[in-house]
Design a protein around this motif. Structure first.
Motif, PDB file in Angstrom:
ATOM      1  N   SER A   1     -12.010  -1.033 -12.755  1.00 36.48           N
ATOM      2  CA  SER A   1     -12.829  -0.896 -11.271  1.00 36.48           C
ATOM      3  C   SER A   1     -11.962  -0.316 -10.333  1.00 36.48           C
ATOM      4  CB  SER A   1     -13.145  -2.647 -11.390  1.00 36.48           C
ATOM      5  OG  SER A   1     -12.618  -3.026 -11.021  1.00 36.48           O
ATOM      6  N   GLU A   2     -11.943  -0.791  -9.265  1.00 34.63           N
ATOM      7  CA  GLU A   2     -11.930  -0.099  -7.866  1.00 34.63           C
ATOM      8  C   GLU A   2     -10.515  -1.491  -7.340  1.00 34.63           C
ATOM      9  OE1 GLU A   2     -14.250   1.444  -4.883  1.00 34.63           O
ATOM     10  OE2 GLU A   2     -14.894   3.057  -6.177  1.00 34.63           O
ATOM     11  N   ARG A   3     -11.230  -2.505  -7.932  1.00 36.69           N
ATOM     12  CA  ARG A   3     -10.767  -3.744  -7.149  1.00 36.69           C
ATOM     13  C   ARG A   3      -9.641  -4.060  -8.708  1.00 36.69           C
ATOM     14  NH1 ARG A   3     -13.126  -6.708  -4.166  1.00 36.69           N
ATOM     15  NH2 ARG A   3     -11.119  -8.036  -3.873  1.00 36.69           N
TER      16      ARG A   3
ATOM     17  N   SER B   1      -8.337  -1.310  -0.360  1.00 34.94           N
ATOM     18  CA  SER B   1      -7.744   0.395   0.104  1.00 34.94           C
ATOM     19  C   SER B   1      -6.191  -0.522   1.372  1.00 34.94           C
ATOM     20  CB  SER B   1      -8.559   0.582   1.387  1.00 34.94           C
ATOM     21  OG  SER B   1      -8.331  -0.471   2.348  1.00 34.94           O
TER      22      SER B   1
END
Length: 253
Positions: free
Chosen positions: A133-135, A46
């Protein structure tokens, strides 16, 4: 259409990142984009895109540009990068003009725009690839030739934008399947011991399989961890797998 299919076939048949990138930059130049910057990370959080040494970063920008934009870290304030992180698809750099006109830019973003203007990076498009993916996140900036206006770029996009998006997406997906070392280069022996660890073998097993002493296997694993900048062997296996540096085949034969 035949030319497009033929080019996509060449992209998907590329044997290396270098071959793929050379094909792609040549094709994009035929559309008037002579400077490209592609980036991909699997270590996004984030608050960060991860260590730049862990990115897949390919560019035809000048070394002077890259030193300022990447090494000095001003990419953090780049408006189109911020757009790419929050969106998928393609975006005209006309967005920057609109943001400037409405005074909707931070001081950092204005510094980036001033720097880009000084380097003739003023017209183009950004394509943000759909994340798996979120990463992870990948994007590419297509910079038009010096002196070309955004109006001209948008006209080109109106005619060829669909093909350009498809070509870039195929390039991106193909690149993810190719071995990439960047700053994290493993020796062949380091790859071998990590592969055996990935197969569930113990230090003693690996020593027997490779005809080495356990201490030598431990040394290669330590050097692999150092090369990949990780603390544990499990992390080393994961990172080497991310960059396709394990279980690779010689596709040039």
């Amino acid at each position: 259409m035949h030319d497009l299919i033929s080019h996509l076939d060449r992209l998907t048949s590329a044997h290396s990142v270098e071959e793929l990138w050379a094909l792609h930059t040549q094709k994009m130049k035929s559309y008037g984009f002579d400077r490209l910057m592609y980036g991909y990370t699997r270590y996004r959080t984030s608050h960060s895109l991860g260590d730049p040494q862990d990115w897949v970063l390919l560019s035809t920008q000048t070394p002077e540009y890259m030193r300022k934009f990447i090494d000095a870290g001003i990419y953090n304030d780049a408006p189109m990068l911020k757009w790419a992180l929050a969106n998928d698809g393609a975006c005209s750099w006309r967005r920057l003009t609109e943001m400037s006109r409405t005074n909707n830019l931070t001081a950092g973003e204005r510094r980036v725009m001033a720097f880009n203007h000084s380097m003739d990076v003023t017209a183009g498009y950004t394509i943000s690839f759909r994340s798996i993916s979120e990463r992870s996140k990948g994007a590419i900036a297509l910079t038009a030739e010096p002196g070309v206006t955004q109006d001209t770029v948008d006209e080109t996009w109106e005619k060829h934008g669909g093909s350009i998006i498809v070509i870039n997406n195929v390039m991106h997906l193909k690149l993810l399947s190719l071995p990439y070392s960047g700053e994290r280069q493993l020796t062949r022996r380091q790859q071998e011991v990590l592969q055996w660890v990935g197969d569930g073998k113990t230090i003693q097993d690996i020593a027997l399989l490779l005809g080495l002493t356990p201490a030598t296997v431990e040394k290669h694993l330590r050097l692999a961890r150092e090369a990949l900048d990780v603390e544990t062997t499990a992390q080393a296996v994961l990172k080497a797998a991310f960059y396709n540096q394990m279980f690779t085949m010689d596709t040039k034969a």
